[in-house]
Write a protein that holds these residues in place. Structure first.
Motif, PDB file in Angstrom:
ATOM      1  N   ALA A 120      -6.372 -61.726  24.044  1.00  0.00           N
ATOM      2  CA  ALA A 120      -5.212 -61.227  24.801  1.00  0.00           C
ATOM      3  C   ALA A 120      -5.629 -60.133  25.780  1.00  0.00           C
ATOM      4  O   ALA A 120      -5.193 -60.118  26.934  1.00  0.00           O
ATOM      5  CB  ALA A 120      -4.138 -60.705  23.845  1.00  0.00           C
ATOM      6  N   ALA A 121      -6.490 -59.219  25.344  1.00  0.00           N
ATOM      7  CA  ALA A 121      -6.955 -58.140  26.222  1.00  0.00           C
ATOM      8  C   ALA A 121      -7.784 -58.697  27.378  1.00  0.00           C
ATOM      9  O   ALA A 121      -7.670 -58.234  28.513  1.00  0.00           O
ATOM     10  CB  ALA A 121      -7.774 -57.122  25.421  1.00  0.00           C
ATOM     11  N   TRP A 122      -8.610 -59.693  27.090  1.00  0.00           N
ATOM     12  CA  TRP A 122      -9.436 -60.320  28.134  1.00  0.00           C
ATOM     13  C   TRP A 122      -8.542 -60.877  29.240  1.00  0.00           C
ATOM     14  O   TRP A 122      -8.829 -60.728  30.413  1.00  0.00           O
ATOM     15  CB  TRP A 122     -10.284 -61.430  27.523  1.00  0.00           C
ATOM     16  N   GLN A 123      -7.456 -61.516  28.841  1.00  0.00           N
ATOM     17  CA  GLN A 123      -6.532 -62.095  29.827  1.00  0.00           C
ATOM     18  C   GLN A 123      -5.753 -61.001  30.560  1.00  0.00           C
ATOM     19  O   GLN A 123      -5.632 -61.045  31.786  1.00  0.00           O
ATOM     20  CB  GLN A 123      -5.567 -63.053  29.142  1.00  0.00           C
ATOM     21  N   ARG A 124      -5.217 -60.042  29.813  1.00  0.00           N
ATOM     22  CA  ARG A 124      -4.394 -58.988  30.410  1.00  0.00           C
ATOM     23  C   ARG A 124      -5.185 -58.159  31.420  1.00  0.00           C
ATOM     24  O   ARG A 124      -4.702 -57.830  32.497  1.00  0.00           O
ATOM     25  CB  ARG A 124      -3.821 -58.095  29.302  1.00  0.00           C
ATOM     26  N   ILE A 125      -6.444 -57.858  31.093  1.00  0.00           N
ATOM     27  CA  ILE A 125      -7.277 -57.023  31.963  1.00  0.00           C
ATOM     28  C   ILE A 125      -8.040 -57.862  32.986  1.00  0.00           C
ATOM     29  O   ILE A 125      -8.667 -57.336  33.886  1.00  0.00           O
ATOM     30  CB  ILE A 125      -8.195 -56.134  31.089  1.00  0.00           C
ATOM     31  N   CYS A 156     -23.791 -59.878  32.049  1.00  0.00           N
ATOM     32  CA  CYS A 156     -22.765 -60.468  32.917  1.00  0.00           C
ATOM     33  C   CYS A 156     -23.286 -60.376  34.344  1.00  0.00           C
ATOM     34  O   CYS A 156     -23.396 -59.280  34.899  1.00  0.00           O
ATOM     35  CB  CYS A 156     -21.443 -59.706  32.776  1.00  0.00           C
ATOM     36  N   ARG A 157     -23.605 -61.513  34.931  1.00  0.00           N
ATOM     37  CA  ARG A 157     -24.166 -61.476  36.283  1.00  0.00           C
ATOM     38  C   ARG A 157     -23.147 -61.012  37.313  1.00  0.00           C
ATOM     39  O   ARG A 157     -23.496 -60.611  38.413  1.00  0.00           O
ATOM     40  CB  ARG A 157     -24.759 -62.826  36.664  1.00  0.00           C
ATOM     41  N   CYS A 158     -21.863 -61.064  36.968  1.00  0.00           N
ATOM     42  CA  CYS A 158     -20.808 -60.588  37.873  1.00  0.00           C
ATOM     43  C   CYS A 158     -20.511 -59.100  37.659  1.00  0.00           C
ATOM     44  O   CYS A 158     -19.675 -58.532  38.371  1.00  0.00           O
ATOM     45  CB  CYS A 158     -19.533 -61.398  37.681  1.00  0.00           C
ATOM     46  N   ALA A 159     -21.154 -58.495  36.690  1.00  0.00           N
ATOM     47  CA  ALA A 159     -21.052 -57.053  36.410  1.00  0.00           C
ATOM     48  C   ALA A 159     -19.630 -56.605  36.072  1.00  0.00           C
ATOM     49  O   ALA A 159     -19.153 -55.605  36.568  1.00  0.00           O
ATOM     50  CB  ALA A 159     -21.634 -56.243  37.563  1.00  0.00           C
ATOM     51  N   THR A 160     -18.976 -57.329  35.178  1.00  0.00           N
ATOM     52  CA  THR A 160     -17.624 -56.946  34.760  1.00  0.00           C
ATOM     53  C   THR A 160     -17.647 -55.988  33.561  1.00  0.00           C
ATOM     54  O   THR A 160     -16.686 -55.925  32.796  1.00  0.00           O
ATOM     55  CB  THR A 160     -16.779 -58.198  34.417  1.00  0.00           C
ATOM     56  N   TYR A 161     -18.704 -55.241  33.429  1.00  0.00           N
ATOM     57  CA  TYR A 161     -18.891 -54.371  32.257  1.00  0.00           C
ATOM     58  C   TYR A 161     -17.767 -53.354  32.069  1.00  0.00           C
ATOM     59  O   TYR A 161     -17.366 -53.082  30.943  1.00  0.00           O
ATOM     60  CB  TYR A 161     -20.246 -53.657  32.329  1.00  0.00           C
ATOM     61  N   VAL A 162     -17.255 -52.795  33.137  1.00  0.00           N
ATOM     62  CA  VAL A 162     -16.169 -51.807  33.019  1.00  0.00           C
ATOM     63  C   VAL A 162     -14.926 -52.492  32.456  1.00  0.00           C
ATOM     64  O   VAL A 162     -14.263 -51.947  31.557  1.00  0.00           O
ATOM     65  CB  VAL A 162     -15.879 -51.139  34.387  1.00  0.00           C
ATOM     66  N   ARG A 163     -14.620 -53.682  32.929  1.00  0.00           N
ATOM     67  CA  ARG A 163     -13.462 -54.413  32.406  1.00  0.00           C
ATOM     68  C   ARG A 163     -13.693 -54.855  30.962  1.00  0.00           C
ATOM     69  O   ARG A 163     -12.757 -54.860  30.155  1.00  0.00           O
ATOM     70  CB  ARG A 163     -13.129 -55.609  33.302  1.00  0.00           C
ATOM     71  N   ILE A 164     -14.914 -55.225  30.636  1.00  0.00           N
ATOM     72  CA  ILE A 164     -15.228 -55.617  29.259  1.00  0.00           C
ATOM     73  C   ILE A 164     -14.985 -54.436  28.324  1.00  0.00           C
ATOM     74  O   ILE A 164     -14.318 -54.572  27.294  1.00  0.00           O
ATOM     75  CB  ILE A 164     -16.683 -56.138  29.139  1.00  0.00           C
ATOM     76  N   ARG A 165     -15.495 -53.264  28.665  1.00  0.00           N
ATOM     77  CA  ARG A 165     -15.295 -52.071  27.836  1.00  0.00           C
ATOM     78  C   ARG A 165     -13.808 -51.751  27.720  1.00  0.00           C
ATOM     79  O   ARG A 165     -13.303 -51.468  26.628  1.00  0.00           O
ATOM     80  CB  ARG A 165     -16.046 -50.870  28.384  1.00  0.00           C
ATOM     81  N   ILE A 190     -12.147 -54.180  25.327  1.00  0.00           N
ATOM     82  CA  ILE A 190     -12.477 -53.914  23.920  1.00  0.00           C
ATOM     83  C   ILE A 190     -11.654 -52.737  23.412  1.00  0.00           C
ATOM     84  O   ILE A 190     -11.091 -52.791  22.306  1.00  0.00           O
ATOM     85  CB  ILE A 190     -13.995 -53.697  23.730  1.00  0.00           C
ATOM     86  N   HIS A 191     -11.546 -51.683  24.215  1.00  0.00           N
ATOM     87  CA  HIS A 191     -10.697 -50.553  23.807  1.00  0.00           C
ATOM     88  C   HIS A 191      -9.238 -50.994  23.667  1.00  0.00           C
ATOM     89  O   HIS A 191      -8.552 -50.603  22.713  1.00  0.00           O
ATOM     90  CB  HIS A 191     -10.805 -49.396  24.808  1.00  0.00           C
ATOM     91  N   ALA A 192      -8.749 -51.807  24.589  1.00  0.00           N
ATOM     92  CA  ALA A 192      -7.367 -52.291  24.522  1.00  0.00           C
ATOM     93  C   ALA A 192      -7.160 -53.149  23.272  1.00  0.00           C
ATOM     94  O   ALA A 192      -6.119 -53.027  22.603  1.00  0.00           O
ATOM     95  CB  ALA A 192      -7.019 -53.089  25.785  1.00  0.00           C
ATOM     96  N   ALA A 193      -8.109 -53.998  22.961  1.00  0.00           N
ATOM     97  CA  ALA A 193      -8.016 -54.845  21.759  1.00  0.00           C
ATOM     98  C   ALA A 193      -7.996 -53.969  20.506  1.00  0.00           C
ATOM     99  O   ALA A 193      -7.217 -54.230  19.572  1.00  0.00           O
ATOM    100  CB  ALA A 193      -9.169 -55.836  21.710  1.00  0.00           C
TER     101      ALA A 193
END
Length: 153
Positions: free
Chosen positions: A87-92, A132-141, A144-147
């Motif tokens: 859910a967090a992956w989709q929302r963010i 992540c070759r697209c460098a979505t690390y900030v969104r990933i972090r 994870i916090h949102a989850a």
């Protein structure tokens, strides 16, 4: 040789070379293509699955080493942490190209199952093997916090 194990909660027996990487057994013989091939050297994390609940790189795990054990792929992931992460992956809107995302999600779920309130250092450590070759690390972090927050209630 037949290798028998539990795959996403179902017993399977695959007639494969025992040294075949688990990745190829799952993709080519079990037909589950959500787990991706990335580097083939266990460095990028695209092939991450859970073995007895722990994240492992399926590209470097011989299928014979999972005999009698439980393997979960992205297709079989479930539970509170999995639902919160998805859910967090989709929302963010974490994914950009999406190629690495099954491995990212598998690592994130394993982290939250073991550490329900991770710090940035916990996240960095748990996710360090996922590239992540697209460098979505900030969104990933952020996801994870949102989850983690969602799991708290």
């Amino acid at each position: 040789m037949a290798v028998s194990f539990v795959l996403n909660g179902e017993p399977v027996s695959l007639d494969v070379d025992p040294e075949m990487p688990l990745l190829w057994a799952v993709r080519e013989f079990a037909g589950l293509t959500g787990t991706k091939f990335g580097c083939g050297a266990a460095q990028c994390g695209a092939c991450t699955v859970h073995l007895e609940g722990q994240p492992v790189r399926s590209c470097s795990t011989p299928v014979s080493s999972v005999e009698g054990q439980s393997v979960t792929t992205i297709e079989g992931i479930s539970g509170k942490a999995a639902a919160a992460v998805q859910a967090a992956w989709q929302r963010i809107e974490v994914p950009q190209c999406g190629y690495c995302q099954s491995g990212q999600i598998m690592s994130a779920v394993a982290l939250l199952e073991q550490t329900p309130k991770p710090t940035d250092d916990d996240i960095n450590s748990a996710m360090s093997g996922n590239i992540c070759r697209c460098a979505t690390y900030v969104r990933i972090r952020s996801a994870i916090h949102a989850a983690a927050t969602t799991m708290e209630g």
